[in-house]
Design an enzyme around this catalytic site. Structure first.
Site, PDB file in Angstrom:
ATOM      1  N   ASP A  96       0.846  -1.192   0.000  1.00  0.00           N
ATOM      2  CA  ASP A  96       0.000   0.000   0.000  1.00  0.00           C
ATOM      3  C   ASP A  96       0.888   1.252   0.000  1.00  0.00           C
ATOM      4  O   ASP A  96       1.816   1.357   0.819  1.00  0.00           O
ATOM      5  CB  ASP A  96      -0.851  -0.055   1.292  1.00  0.00           C
ATOM      6  CG  ASP A  96      -1.983   0.941   1.302  1.00  0.00           C
ATOM      7  OD1 ASP A  96      -2.415   1.370   0.220  1.00  0.00           O
ATOM      8  OD2 ASP A  96      -2.459   1.269   2.413  1.00  0.00           O
ATOM      9  N   GLU A 148      -1.490   6.025  -8.984  1.00  0.00           N
ATOM     10  CA  GLU A 148      -2.440   7.012  -8.439  1.00  0.00           C
ATOM     11  C   GLU A 148      -2.300   8.353  -9.136  1.00  0.00           C
ATOM     12  O   GLU A 148      -1.197   8.828  -9.392  1.00  0.00           O
ATOM     13  CB  GLU A 148      -2.242   7.195  -6.925  1.00  0.00           C
ATOM     14  CG  GLU A 148      -3.174   8.272  -6.358  1.00  0.00           C
ATOM     15  CD  GLU A 148      -3.407   8.214  -4.854  1.00  0.00           C
ATOM     16  OE1 GLU A 148      -2.948   7.254  -4.211  1.00  0.00           O
ATOM     17  OE2 GLU A 148      -4.044   9.142  -4.333  1.00  0.00           O
ATOM     18  N   GLY A 193      -7.752   8.157   7.405  1.00  0.00           N
ATOM     19  CA  GLY A 193      -7.930   8.419   8.832  1.00  0.00           C
ATOM     20  C   GLY A 193      -9.384   8.539   9.258  1.00  0.00           C
ATOM     21  O   GLY A 193     -10.305   8.178   8.509  1.00  0.00           O
ATOM     22  N   ASN A 269     -10.279   0.402  -0.123  1.00  0.00           N
ATOM     23  CA  ASN A 269      -9.264   0.294   0.940  1.00  0.00           C
ATOM     24  C   ASN A 269      -9.823   0.652   2.307  1.00  0.00           C
ATOM     25  O   ASN A 269     -10.390   1.738   2.490  1.00  0.00           O
ATOM     26  CB  ASN A 269      -8.133   1.281   0.649  1.00  0.00           C
ATOM     27  CG  ASN A 269      -7.222   0.822  -0.460  1.00  0.00           C
ATOM     28  OD1 ASN A 269      -7.515  -0.162  -1.139  1.00  0.00           O
ATOM     29  ND2 ASN A 269      -6.119   1.519  -0.640  1.00  0.00           N
ATOM     30  N   ASP A 271      -8.697   0.648   6.390  1.00  0.00           N
ATOM     31  CA  ASP A 271      -7.722   0.482   7.470  1.00  0.00           C
ATOM     32  C   ASP A 271      -8.299   1.043   8.775  1.00  0.00           C
ATOM     33  O   ASP A 271      -8.409   0.345   9.790  1.00  0.00           O
ATOM     34  CB  ASP A 271      -6.417   1.208   7.098  1.00  0.00           C
ATOM     35  CG  ASP A 271      -5.299   0.919   8.096  1.00  0.00           C
ATOM     36  OD1 ASP A 271      -5.547   0.210   9.097  1.00  0.00           O
ATOM     37  OD2 ASP A 271      -4.181   1.404   7.896  1.00  0.00           O
TER      38      ASP A 271
HETATM   39  P1  13P Z   1      -8.984   4.606   5.676  1.00  0.00           P
HETATM   40  O1  13P Z   1      -8.095   5.443   6.542  1.00  0.00           O
HETATM   41  O2  13P Z   1     -10.238   5.337   5.318  1.00  0.00           O
HETATM   42  O3  13P Z   1      -9.266   3.283   6.274  1.00  0.00           O
HETATM   43  O4  13P Z   1      -8.208   4.364   4.287  1.00  0.00           O
HETATM   44  C1  13P Z   1      -7.246   3.353   4.176  1.00  0.00           C
HETATM   45  C2  13P Z   1      -6.461   3.430   2.922  1.00  0.00           C
HETATM   46  O5  13P Z   1      -6.790   4.107   1.971  1.00  0.00           O
HETATM   47  C3  13P Z   1      -5.236   2.614   2.859  1.00  0.00           C
HETATM   48  O6  13P Z   1      -4.514   2.849   1.689  1.00  0.00           O
HETATM   49  O1  G3H Z   2      -3.024   4.767   3.681  1.00  0.00           O
HETATM   50  C1  G3H Z   2      -2.578   4.570   4.789  1.00  0.00           C
HETATM   51  C2  G3H Z   2      -2.883   3.295   5.486  1.00  0.00           C
HETATM   52  O2  G3H Z   2      -3.987   3.457   6.327  1.00  0.00           O
HETATM   53  C3  G3H Z   2      -1.673   2.788   6.203  1.00  0.00           C
HETATM   54  O3  G3H Z   2      -1.356   3.556   7.299  1.00  0.00           O
HETATM   55  O4  G3H Z   2       1.059   4.138   7.067  1.00  0.00           O
HETATM   56  O5  G3H Z   2      -0.099   4.195   9.297  1.00  0.00           O
HETATM   57  O6  G3H Z   2       0.408   2.010   8.190  1.00  0.00           O
HETATM   58  P1  G3H Z   2       0.099   3.473   8.001  1.00  0.00           P
HETATM   59 ZN    ZN Z   3      -4.553   4.841   0.950  1.00  0.00          ZN
END
Ligand code: 13P
Ligand code: G3H
Ligand code: ZN
Length: 324
Positions: A96, A148, A193, A269, A271
């Site tokens: 990612d 992207e 976030g 996506n 997270d």
């Molecule tokens: P969120 O922070 O909305 O979960 O997005 C995650 C993301 O885009 C990881 O690449």
């Molecule tokens: O796009 C970001 C993802 O949520 C990953 O977050 O860099 O804190 O692991 P991170």
């Molecule tokens: Zn992302």
């Protein structure tokens, strides 16, 4: 006989077939980020139970946190664990927001089946050059690449700044043609976030008109939506109830994600939602059982809640459940 690649030895697949089916079936494949064992267990359990294809997503921060060698074996173990349950869901291991050619190469060498090269902060021509270089290396090894265009906005941005960061539809054809990417992440108003929109916004202003313009220019081409957590109020409230402080956290409404999943958006996506669920449950256990100090007693329930959330998303939001 077709050449086998490193990732295939780990039981992984690239995103080609997955996205083709998602496009035809009008759903989106979930890409869930993980950093540790409990998150990985929950993702694969939730996806196997709901019969959904899955993209296991690793950021460079996650790779540093978990150790790159351990990660490779964790992914390999996850595939075995899925197969032991009798499930045949396809599994992709994806980098990612890769920020350099070297990082993408290192991930591919260690068995990733898909990488994102995020050159979105670069001027257009530099983004093209970097992305093309990664694609050439990756495609030689059967690995798929996400690029992207456009930068995801943050809630603090001035409107003019945010607008200027949306993907410009007139650039997408040239970018895809010249780089050879397999999928394209676009910016239509989501952000990473837990604070995506101003609290109280009735309908968050996602730019579906930009998505439609992109679809017109790239018919049948897989689009990726980042920053797609819903920031589920249930878990934000639980966090605040048990001593946390998340004021004004707002995410993408599920209805808008359903609409995106039915379009050319083939990968969504997530997270932050996983982080929120685990934090909420851990806070609750600590508040209700202050003498507890066995990690299994708080990580276990957090993992269970994450399985539930994943099954719910696959079934009712992304539409990926029951496709395998
Ligand atoms: P969120 O922070 O909305 O979960 O997005 C995650 C993301 O885009 C990881 O690449
Ligand atoms: O796009 C970001 C993802 O949520 C990953 O977050 O860099 O804190 O692991 P991170
Ligand atoms: Zn992302």
């Amino acid at each position: 006989m077709e050449k086998t690649h490193k990732y295939q030895e780990l039981g992984l697949v690239n995103t080609k077939e997955m996205f083709k089916k998602a496009m035809e079936g009008k759903y989106a494949v979930p890409a869930y980020n993980f950093n540790n064992m409990e998150q990985l267990q929950a993702i694969v359990t939730g996806c196997a139970k709901s019969g959904s294809p899955v993209i296991l997503q690793v950021s460079s921060g996650a790779r540093k946190y978990a150790n790159q060698t351990l990660l490779q074996y964790m992914a390999q173990g996850a595939v075995k664990m899925i197969r032991e349950t009798g499930s045949n869901i396809p599994v992709t291991l994806h980098l990612d927001h890769g920020d350099s050619y070297e990082l993408c190469v290192s991930c591919i060498e260690s068995g990733f089946s898909s990488v994102m090269i995020d050159g979105s902060h670069l001027p257009f021509e530099e983004n093209v050059a970097l992305t093309k270089k990664v694609v050439e290396y990756a495609h030689e090894r059967g690995v798929t690449v996400e690029g992207e265009l456009g930068v995801l906005a943050g809630i603090e941005d001035e409107v003019s700044h945010a607008v200027s960061n949306y993907t410009q539809p007139e650039e997408v054809q040239d970018f895809v043609k010249r780089t050879g990417v397999d999928s394209l992440a676009i910016s239509i108003g989501t952000s990473h976030g837990a604070y995506k929109f101003k609290p109280g916004t009735a309908v968050p202003p996602l730019r579906f008109d930009i998505l439609e313009e992109v679809e017109k220019r790239l018919p049948g081409f897989p689009i990726v939506l980042h920053g797609a957590s819903s920031v589920l109020p249930k878990y934000v409230e639980m966090i605040n109830q048990f001593g946390g402080k998340l004021e004004g956290a707002v995410g993408v409404p599920e209805e808008q994600l359903r609409k995106a999943a039915a379009s050319s958006v083939c990968k969504i996506n997530i997270d932050s939602d996983g982080r929120l669920v685990m934090t909420a449950v851990i806070r609750k256990v600590f508040a209700e059982h202050p003498a507890e100090f066995d990690p299994r007693k708080y990580l276990g329930p957090a993992r269970e809640a994450l399985v539930e959330m994943i099954m719910e998303k696959n079934t009712n939001v992304l539409g990926s459940a029951g496709r395998y």
